[in-house]
Write a protein that holds these residues in place. Structure first.
Motif, mmCIF file in Angstrom:
data_model
loop_
_atom_site.group_PDB
_atom_site.id
_atom_site.type_symbol
_atom_site.label_atom_id
_atom_site.label_comp_id
_atom_site.label_asym_id
_atom_site.label_seq_id
_atom_site.Cartn_x
_atom_site.Cartn_y
_atom_site.Cartn_z
ATOM 1 N N LYS A 174 0.897 -1.127 0.047
ATOM 2 C CA LYS A 174 0.033 -0.043 -0.047
ATOM 3 C C LYS A 174 0.960 1.371 -0.065
ATOM 4 C CE LYS A 174 -3.995 -1.994 2.653
ATOM 5 N NZ LYS A 174 -4.068 -2.782 1.496
ATOM 6 N N ASN A 175 2.137 1.183 0.050
ATOM 7 C CA ASN A 175 3.131 2.448 -0.044
ATOM 8 C C ASN A 175 3.142 3.162 -1.151
ATOM 9 O OD1 ASN A 175 5.770 3.619 -0.484
ATOM 10 N ND2 ASN A 175 5.677 3.500 1.691
ATOM 11 N N ILE A 176 2.803 4.379 -0.972
ATOM 12 C CA ILE A 176 2.454 5.332 -1.996
ATOM 13 C C ILE A 176 3.528 5.456 -3.165
ATOM 14 C CG2 ILE A 176 3.435 7.389 -0.887
ATOM 15 C CD1 ILE A 176 1.177 8.992 -2.404
ATOM 16 N N PHE A 177 4.855 5.102 -2.618
ATOM 17 C CA PHE A 177 6.151 5.085 -3.385
ATOM 18 C C PHE A 177 5.943 3.722 -4.430
ATOM 19 C CE2 PHE A 177 10.322 3.273 -4.136
ATOM 20 C CZ PHE A 177 10.977 4.475 -5.202
ATOM 21 N N VAL A 178 5.663 2.717 -3.777
ATOM 22 C CA VAL A 178 5.681 1.648 -4.579
ATOM 23 C C VAL A 178 4.561 1.384 -5.677
ATOM 24 C CG1 VAL A 178 4.984 -0.984 -4.315
ATOM 25 C CG2 VAL A 178 6.523 -0.071 -2.604
ATOM 26 N N ARG A 179 3.169 2.091 -5.158
ATOM 27 C CA ARG A 179 2.176 2.306 -6.031
ATOM 28 C C ARG A 179 2.439 3.034 -7.282
ATOM 29 N NH1 ARG A 179 -2.236 3.584 -1.410
ATOM 30 N NH2 ARG A 179 -3.047 1.405 -1.185
ATOM 31 N N GLY A 180 3.199 4.289 -6.864
ATOM 32 C CA GLY A 180 3.580 5.182 -8.088
ATOM 33 C C GLY A 180 4.677 4.560 -8.718
ATOM 34 N N LEU A 181 5.605 3.625 -8.178
ATOM 35 C CA LEU A 181 6.273 2.910 -9.173
ATOM 36 C C LEU A 181 5.706 1.792 -10.231
ATOM 37 C CD1 LEU A 181 9.564 2.585 -9.704
ATOM 38 C CD2 LEU A 181 9.550 0.659 -7.907
ATOM 39 N N LEU A 182 4.731 1.286 -9.771
ATOM 40 C CA LEU A 182 3.905 0.443 -10.387
ATOM 41 C C LEU A 182 3.409 1.177 -11.538
ATOM 42 C CD1 LEU A 182 2.292 -2.082 -8.010
ATOM 43 C CD2 LEU A 182 4.038 -2.556 -9.560
ATOM 44 N N VAL A 183 2.632 2.377 -11.353
ATOM 45 C CA VAL A 183 2.040 3.298 -12.349
ATOM 46 C C VAL A 183 2.927 3.738 -13.291
ATOM 47 C CG1 VAL A 183 0.757 5.380 -12.733
ATOM 48 C CG2 VAL A 183 0.197 3.858 -10.626
#
Length: 715
Positions: free
Chosen positions: A393-402
């Motif tokens: 759920k980390n915003i950085f990980v999510r951003g990296l996926l996007v």
């Protein structure tokens, strides 16, 4: 796991994506909007209306040809046909593929409703592909994957150049993969909730998948092995309980799927044998049948032609890393999908060994192997979201996926542009064939007329024209063997009913000298396409060993007609016009012709000749004036005009032997040429002993050639 020691970096995952936006409009809508937006970026709405073209246009045309022949020839499911006369010793188009023709037949039924349009076929395949990607999204959702992970990881499989290119194309490989994804989605539903209808849906979709492409059977075989492993006690029940609680009943549909698909493959093989057809491959191409140089070439082709088409190379490396991580986390990963991914991996290895011979020339043979990276991603995403929710759920990980998704979409978008607008697309070569069909009908050529088309190493042009017939391949270097092949093939084609010879490249036709006699009658012309009427069956031609003279005439100016205006050739038929008769300067006899400023043309002669003929003109000229030429031209000089002055010999008396040798160009569509001497300067020049020879490199056969023996000619 190694990630545990970095757990402190993810204590604050950022804004919780139990986000109001997702709750309000729903993750499904966000996913579908994203899916359609990316499809728009790939220009799917524009591509939908394109006819078969670009990479493997020949295989696209084979698929559409089967569907169109179903539609036009009575919807006989068990008698598939193509436009090319590839069977029955080159007399029929009956040919079957190893896949059950559900897609071709279904599209033909839609033609009955909406009319025949290629976009109907593309729309069907596109909808199936989008349904497959949506099924993957649903599978992730059932595993309670984080919404951002779900959307991005599902759409990663809408960011492979190969998948996207064939995703709205005509081949059956993408529908097979899409139905496989739907089958796994319903199989997971069954595993979680044990609903019988979910298992039934899974089996139906898997049957459709295997019927579309036999390689999709990897998933069916995987489930069979899971059942046997569980029955043997090797695979223990997990948190969801037994995978196959009713093994005796549940094994039946899996076996039935393979039996029906195998039965069709056997039928297709027998159908092709009965019709003497070897056009479609219904066998394996194992690596052990290849030599070391062939294997090396295949690897080179994969590297330079296809490697960045499967996924971006970085993405391919990432899948390998994820698979290794899954193996390391074997005991903690999802039992069903972890075991499935290992079995699928073994199946992929076996498939690659058995069909390696196709990989250098075909990118689509690997499409149904994408189930391995799909399951690899599923295993990794489920394990990470279950074991490390803060990380997921980390915003950085999510951003990296996007960002990773955007990166792959951009790569695929660029490759799609190359496939349709760059060097991979030969649309410009066949452009006129895409629109010629209404013209053919307007000039009296029906779809039942058989044609021969050159150059085409496949049967692509036949489908585009909707004409049954044959094609002739162009060769980098024409040899005696290929010339004899051309000659023998054409005789066989005419015997089998060919009535027209069609070419989209007159220059290529000009190189195939054995086809010269079949271009004597130009029937029609459309853009750059020339259509020639073929002679009757009893007028076959064959290539001679050398040029054969069909006309050899000579005029020394001695024989004059009654009016005294024309000099007659020795055949008593042709006459020479122009110049003035004179007798005080001759090479032989008592007369020659004077050409000067007032009378610049001499020995003007009209002759019957046509494209590809070789015309040799010779004369003696008194004066070596470089402004004099022997000329061979069309009647008005607009189609061709060849002027030369090749000096062959000199005499002490001042007479010079000159010659012009001209090959009439392939673009000439008349039957009469003009030959003359031209004095372009102002000096007086005497001309004598004017000779003309016309040669051809073919002859009429005295005996009838019956047919081309199968698909391989022997010399």
């Amino acid at each position: 796991m190694w990630l545990t020691k970095y757990k402190r970096y993810f204590k604050n995952p950022g804004p919780e994506i139990q986000i109001p936006l997702l709750k309000k409009i729903g993750i499904h809508i966000i996913f579908l909007v994203s899916l359609l937006f990316i499809a728009w970026l790939y220009k799917y709405p524009e591509i939908i209306f394109k006819r078969p073209q670009s990479v493997h246009s020949w295989r696209q045309s084979d698929c559409t040809s089967i569907a169109l022949n179903y539609y036009q020839n009575g919807m006989k499911f068990f008698q598939p046909e193509v436009h090319g006369m590839v069977s029955g010793r080159a007399t029929t188009g009956k040919a079957a593929t190893s896949e059950i023709p559900f897609l071709y037949y279904g599209v033909a039924l839609l033609y009955k409703v909406f009319g025949y349009h290629d976009y109907v076929y593309r729309i069907v395949v596109t909808l199936i592909f989008l349904f497959g990607i949506y099924s993957l999204f649903l599978l992730f959702q059932k595993l309670k994957i984080d919404p951002v992970w779900n959307i991005t990881l599902s759409l990663i499989f809408f960011a492979s150049p190969v998948l996207v290119y064939y995703g709205n194309n005509f081949l059956t490989d993408i529908p097979a993969l899409s139905f496989t994804l739907a089958g796994w989605n319903h199989f997971l539903s069954y595993y979680q909730h044990k609903r019988k209808k979910s298992y039934l849906y899974a089996m139906i979709f898997l049957f459709l998948a295997v019927s579309m492409k036999i390689s999709a059977g990897i998933s069916v075989m995987t489930m069979l092995l899971l059942l046997f492993l569980e029955y043997a006690g090797i695979l223990k029940p997990g948190p969801g309980g037994s995978i196959f609680p009713r093994k005796a009943i549940q094994i039946l549909p899996l076996i039935l799927i393979m039996l029906i698909s195998g039965a069709w493959a056997i039928y297709a093989g027998l159908y092709n044998v009965r019709n003497e057809c070897t056009y479609f491959s219904t066998t394996i191409f194992p690596i052990w049948n290849m030599s070391i140089p062939e294997i090396s070439k295949a690897f080179r082709d994969i590297r330079w032609l296809w490697l960045d088409q499967y996924f971006h190379p970085i993405t391919q490396i990432l899948f390998v890393v994820l698979f290794i991580i899954n193996l390391i986390s074997f005991k903690k990963a999802n039992r069903l999908f972890m075991a499935s991914s290992i079995i699928v991996f073994a199946g992929v290895v076996v498939y690659c060994v058995l069909w390696f011979g196709t990989f250098g020339n075909h990118d689509y043979y690997l499409i149904n192997l994408y189930i391995l990276p799909v399951l690899t991603t599923v295993v990794f995403a489920e394990y990470m979201n279950r074991s490390y929710p803060e990380f997921s759920k980390n915003i950085f990980v999510r951003g990296l996926l996007v960002f990773f998704l955007v990166f792959n979409v951009q790569h695929t978008r660029a490759q799609m542009d190359i496939r349709y607008n760059g060097w991979r697309n030969e649309y410009h070569v066949f452009k006129d064939f895409y629109y010629i069909t209404p013209f053919l009908r307007s000039v009296g050529i029906s779809r039942f007329d058989s044609v021969v088309c050159i150059p085409d190493q496949s049967r692509h042009t036949l489908y585009l024209m909707n004409q049954r017939g044959w094609t002739i391949k162009d060769y980098p270097e024409l040899t005696r063997k290929t010339e004899v092949r051309d000659s023998t093939e054409m005789a066989g084609f005419i015997h089998s009913g060919a009535t027209y010879l069609i070419t989209g490249d007159i220059k290529v036709l000009a190189r195939h000298i054995a086809l010269v006699p079949y271009t004597r009658t130009l029937y029609a012309k459309y853009g750059n396409i020339f259509i020639f009427s073929l002679p009757p069956q009893d007028q076959n031609f064959i290539l001679s060993d050398s040029l054969r003279s069909i006309l050899h005439i000579f005029c020394d100016g001695e024989t004059i007609d009654n009016s005294g205006s024309y000099a007659m050739y020795d055949d008593g038929v042709h006459r020479a016009v122009g110049g003035g008769f004179i007798s005080n300067c001759v090479h032989s006899g008592v007369r020659s012709i004077l050409v000067n400023r007032e009378n610049p043309y001499g020995f003007t002669t009209l002759l019957k000749a046509g494209a590809f003929d070789r015309v040799t003109v010779s004369a003696w000229q008194h004066s070596a004036d470089s402004n004099c030429y022997l000329v061979v031209s069309s009647l008005d000089g607009s189609q061709f005009n060849i002027a030369q002055q090749e000096i062959r010999a000199r005499e002490s008396s001042g007479w010079v032997s000159v010659r012009c040798q001209a090959d009439i160009p392939a673009t000439f569509d008349g039957d009469t040429i003009k030959v003359y001497f031209w004095n372009s300067g102002g000096k007086s020049v005497f001309i004598d002993d004017f000779g003309i020879q016309i040669e051809r490199k073919y002859e009429i056969l005295d005996k009838q050639i019956h047919s081309v023996q199968g698909n391989q000619l022997k010399f």
